[in-house]
Design a protein around this motif. Sequence first.
Motif, PDB file in Angstrom:
ATOM      1  N   THR A  56      42.475  36.137  51.073  1.00  0.00           N
ATOM      2  CA  THR A  56      42.674  37.506  50.588  1.00  0.00           C
ATOM      3  C   THR A  56      41.418  38.014  49.901  1.00  0.00           C
ATOM      4  O   THR A  56      41.018  39.169  50.077  1.00  0.00           O
ATOM      5  CB  THR A  56      43.861  37.550  49.616  1.00  0.00           C
ATOM      6  OG1 THR A  56      45.044  37.123  50.287  1.00  0.00           O
ATOM      7  CG2 THR A  56      44.068  38.959  49.070  1.00  0.00           C
ATOM      8  N   ALA A  57      40.782  37.147  49.103  1.00  0.00           N
ATOM      9  CA  ALA A  57      39.556  37.545  48.409  1.00  0.00           C
ATOM     10  C   ALA A  57      38.456  37.896  49.409  1.00  0.00           C
ATOM     11  O   ALA A  57      37.750  38.898  49.238  1.00  0.00           O
ATOM     12  CB  ALA A  57      39.096  36.424  47.483  1.00  0.00           C
ATOM     13  N   LEU A  58      38.302  37.090  50.453  1.00  0.00           N
ATOM     14  CA  LEU A  58      37.253  37.356  51.437  1.00  0.00           C
ATOM     15  C   LEU A  58      37.507  38.675  52.178  1.00  0.00           C
ATOM     16  O   LEU A  58      36.574  39.438  52.445  1.00  0.00           O
ATOM     17  CB  LEU A  58      37.160  36.200  52.426  1.00  0.00           C
ATOM     18  CG  LEU A  58      36.608  34.884  51.862  1.00  0.00           C
ATOM     19  CD1 LEU A  58      36.688  33.776  52.895  1.00  0.00           C
ATOM     20  CD2 LEU A  58      35.166  35.052  51.380  1.00  0.00           C
ATOM     21  N   LYS A  59      38.772  38.959  52.482  1.00  0.00           N
ATOM     22  CA  LYS A  59      39.081  40.234  53.138  1.00  0.00           C
ATOM     23  C   LYS A  59      38.785  41.409  52.216  1.00  0.00           C
ATOM     24  O   LYS A  59      38.271  42.446  52.653  1.00  0.00           O
ATOM     25  CB  LYS A  59      40.552  40.251  53.561  1.00  0.00           C
ATOM     26  CG  LYS A  59      40.872  39.294  54.696  1.00  0.00           C
ATOM     27  CD  LYS A  59      42.362  39.291  55.012  1.00  0.00           C
ATOM     28  CE  LYS A  59      42.680  38.291  56.115  1.00  0.00           C
ATOM     29  NZ  LYS A  59      44.142  38.227  56.405  1.00  0.00           N
ATOM     30  N   GLN A  73      13.438  44.467  51.110  1.00  0.00           N
ATOM     31  CA  GLN A  73      13.621  45.911  51.172  1.00  0.00           C
ATOM     32  C   GLN A  73      15.035  46.230  50.694  1.00  0.00           C
ATOM     33  O   GLN A  73      16.003  45.844  51.340  1.00  0.00           O
ATOM     34  CB  GLN A  73      13.433  46.413  52.614  1.00  0.00           C
ATOM     35  CG  GLN A  73      12.053  46.125  53.178  1.00  0.00           C
ATOM     36  CD  GLN A  73      10.975  46.828  52.385  1.00  0.00           C
ATOM     37  OE1 GLN A  73      11.152  47.983  51.992  1.00  0.00           O
ATOM     38  NE2 GLN A  73       9.873  46.155  52.146  1.00  0.00           N
ATOM     39  N   PRO A  74      15.187  46.894  49.559  1.00  0.00           N
ATOM     40  CA  PRO A  74      16.515  47.127  49.000  1.00  0.00           C
ATOM     41  C   PRO A  74      17.486  47.766  49.978  1.00  0.00           C
ATOM     42  O   PRO A  74      18.640  47.429  50.011  1.00  0.00           O
ATOM     43  CB  PRO A  74      16.238  48.049  47.810  1.00  0.00           C
ATOM     44  CG  PRO A  74      14.822  47.735  47.423  1.00  0.00           C
ATOM     45  CD  PRO A  74      14.114  47.425  48.703  1.00  0.00           C
ATOM     46  N   SER A  75      17.008  48.696  50.794  1.00  0.00           N
ATOM     47  CA  SER A  75      17.918  49.395  51.695  1.00  0.00           C
ATOM     48  C   SER A  75      18.479  48.483  52.770  1.00  0.00           C
ATOM     49  O   SER A  75      19.486  48.794  53.386  1.00  0.00           O
ATOM     50  CB  SER A  75      17.186  50.572  52.355  1.00  0.00           C
ATOM     51  OG  SER A  75      16.094  50.092  53.131  1.00  0.00           O
ATOM     52  N   LYS A  76      17.815  47.358  53.035  1.00  0.00           N
ATOM     53  CA  LYS A  76      18.261  46.445  54.081  1.00  0.00           C
ATOM     54  C   LYS A  76      19.002  45.235  53.518  1.00  0.00           C
ATOM     55  O   LYS A  76      19.462  44.386  54.274  1.00  0.00           O
ATOM     56  CB  LYS A  76      17.058  45.968  54.895  1.00  0.00           C
ATOM     57  CG  LYS A  76      16.336  47.088  55.628  1.00  0.00           C
ATOM     58  CD  LYS A  76      15.165  46.538  56.425  1.00  0.00           C
ATOM     59  CE  LYS A  76      14.438  47.667  57.158  1.00  0.00           C
ATOM     60  NZ  LYS A  76      13.295  47.157  57.950  1.00  0.00           N
ATOM     61  N   ILE A  77      19.088  45.141  52.206  1.00  0.00           N
ATOM     62  CA  ILE A  77      19.703  43.973  51.601  1.00  0.00           C
ATOM     63  C   ILE A  77      21.212  44.184  51.499  1.00  0.00           C
ATOM     64  O   ILE A  77      21.667  45.166  50.945  1.00  0.00           O
ATOM     65  CB  ILE A  77      19.120  43.711  50.202  1.00  0.00           C
ATOM     66  CG1 ILE A  77      17.664  43.286  50.339  1.00  0.00           C
ATOM     67  CG2 ILE A  77      19.913  42.633  49.464  1.00  0.00           C
ATOM     68  CD1 ILE A  77      16.982  43.042  49.027  1.00  0.00           C
ATOM     69  N   GLY A  78      21.961  43.236  52.071  1.00  0.00           N
ATOM     70  CA  GLY A  78      23.411  43.291  52.002  1.00  0.00           C
ATOM     71  C   GLY A  78      23.933  42.244  51.044  1.00  0.00           C
ATOM     72  O   GLY A  78      23.197  41.611  50.299  1.00  0.00           O
ATOM     73  N   SER A  79      25.231  42.044  51.049  1.00  0.00           N
ATOM     74  CA  SER A  79      25.876  41.055  50.204  1.00  0.00           C
ATOM     75  C   SER A  79      26.644  40.084  51.084  1.00  0.00           C
ATOM     76  O   SER A  79      27.210  40.474  52.102  1.00  0.00           O
ATOM     77  CB  SER A  79      26.826  41.734  49.217  1.00  0.00           C
ATOM     78  OG  SER A  79      26.127  42.648  48.389  1.00  0.00           O
ATOM     79  N   LEU A  80      26.667  38.835  50.672  1.00  0.00           N
ATOM     80  CA  LEU A  80      27.268  37.782  51.481  1.00  0.00           C
ATOM     81  C   LEU A  80      28.301  37.029  50.655  1.00  0.00           C
ATOM     82  O   LEU A  80      28.055  36.660  49.506  1.00  0.00           O
ATOM     83  CB  LEU A  80      26.189  36.812  51.964  1.00  0.00           C
ATOM     84  CG  LEU A  80      26.620  35.680  52.890  1.00  0.00           C
ATOM     85  CD1 LEU A  80      27.110  36.237  54.225  1.00  0.00           C
ATOM     86  CD2 LEU A  80      25.449  34.725  53.131  1.00  0.00           C
ATOM     87  N   ALA A  81      29.483  36.821  51.227  1.00  0.00           N
ATOM     88  CA  ALA A  81      30.547  36.037  50.596  1.00  0.00           C
ATOM     89  C   ALA A  81      30.867  34.852  51.494  1.00  0.00           C
ATOM     90  O   ALA A  81      31.129  35.028  52.692  1.00  0.00           O
ATOM     91  CB  ALA A  81      31.793  36.888  50.376  1.00  0.00           C
ATOM     92  N   ILE A  82      30.848  33.664  50.922  1.00  0.00           N
ATOM     93  CA  ILE A  82      31.073  32.442  51.703  1.00  0.00           C
ATOM     94  C   ILE A  82      32.267  31.696  51.122  1.00  0.00           C
ATOM     95  O   ILE A  82      32.281  31.353  49.935  1.00  0.00           O
ATOM     96  CB  ILE A  82      29.830  31.537  51.688  1.00  0.00           C
ATOM     97  CG1 ILE A  82      28.628  32.293  52.259  1.00  0.00           C
ATOM     98  CG2 ILE A  82      30.075  30.258  52.481  1.00  0.00           C
ATOM     99  CD1 ILE A  82      27.326  31.513  52.179  1.00  0.00           C
ATOM    100  N   GLY A  83      33.270  31.451  51.961  1.00  0.00           N
ATOM    101  CA  GLY A  83      34.450  30.713  51.533  1.00  0.00           C
ATOM    102  C   GLY A  83      34.285  29.223  51.757  1.00  0.00           C
ATOM    103  O   GLY A  83      33.965  28.797  52.865  1.00  0.00           O
TER     104      GLY A  83
END
Length: 342
Positions: A50-53, A86-96
């Motif tokens: 649920t957290a990952l979703k 490059q800030p505009s290209k940086i995303g966020s990653l969540a790993i379970g």
Amino acid sequence: MSSPKALAATEAATLPAAPLDNPRPPEVRPSAARRRLLLVTGLAGAGRSTALKCLEDHGFEAVDNLPLDLLPHLVSGVSAAGEAPQPSKIGSLAIGIDSRTRDFTAEGLAILLQNMKSDPALDVRLLFLDSDDETLRRRFTETRRRHPMAPDRPVSDGIAQERRLMFPLQQVADLVIDTSDRTIGDFKALLATELGLEGKAELAITVISFSYRLGLPREADLVFDVRFLDNPHYDPALRPLTGEDEQVGNMVEEDPAYGGFFAGMTGLLWPLLPGFEREGKSYLTIAIGCTGGRHRSVHVARRLAQWLEGKGRPVILRHRDLDRSVPPTGSAGAGAPQSGRG
């Protein structure tokens, strides 16, 4: 009152020890040039999927059950290697990651966590999801799933074994969330608030009514006991109603003790809220309890939520035990009154 499920952040045992009288430095907000990396772990059944979703809904790229030996390779691809990000290209990653992950050990993950936190290009946090044993047993029973650590034994055996295995990670987690007695909506709202996913700096407030017979809410930060107020349970006309009904509310507020109590409670709370915000607290749970969780606590919780909203504070209102049965007390016979319900 501090909640037993207060969201804890402690230093890893593997990190260099700081002097005991040296307070932990304040948390540094991730800068735009650092990529957010959130490791999501905890007990099976506590809500990792649920957290990952939820995190995906907030723009994270989510990967579940990633083998530990692949984690460094994935992370090296998201950190800035030899050039300014490059800030505009940086995303966020969540790993379970949990006990089912291939080659999993709590010690191994703790070491990887320490190494990744040393990377200046990453903002790394470990989220640990917990729940009480009874809730976990109920969730496995409802879904008819076997516990991954006890496929041929009772679910309770697997829970106990996994709790021992995961305890070192809970101790070093940046954020611990107990999902017991939470709806999926409540959990997602809390997760978004604690991780700053909504970009809101204002304190998020939840007001809960509850029954003392069914136990204190594990997430409660502040608890108020309203069992001293006149009990509508003893009025045959009001007993089937709840604190959401006008007649019950009128009786509660006609108690001579009500006005002074409510004024004192709100007078105590109001100056605390900005203080909590200054200290970086983002989520506050206020619990109002009576014996049965159906009459007095429900009405007072509603009135408190209305008062806070009138002051411009967004509030989530929950009646935890409104539709739950309250076990009888003592050995009274069927004809004896059930003392203090409501």
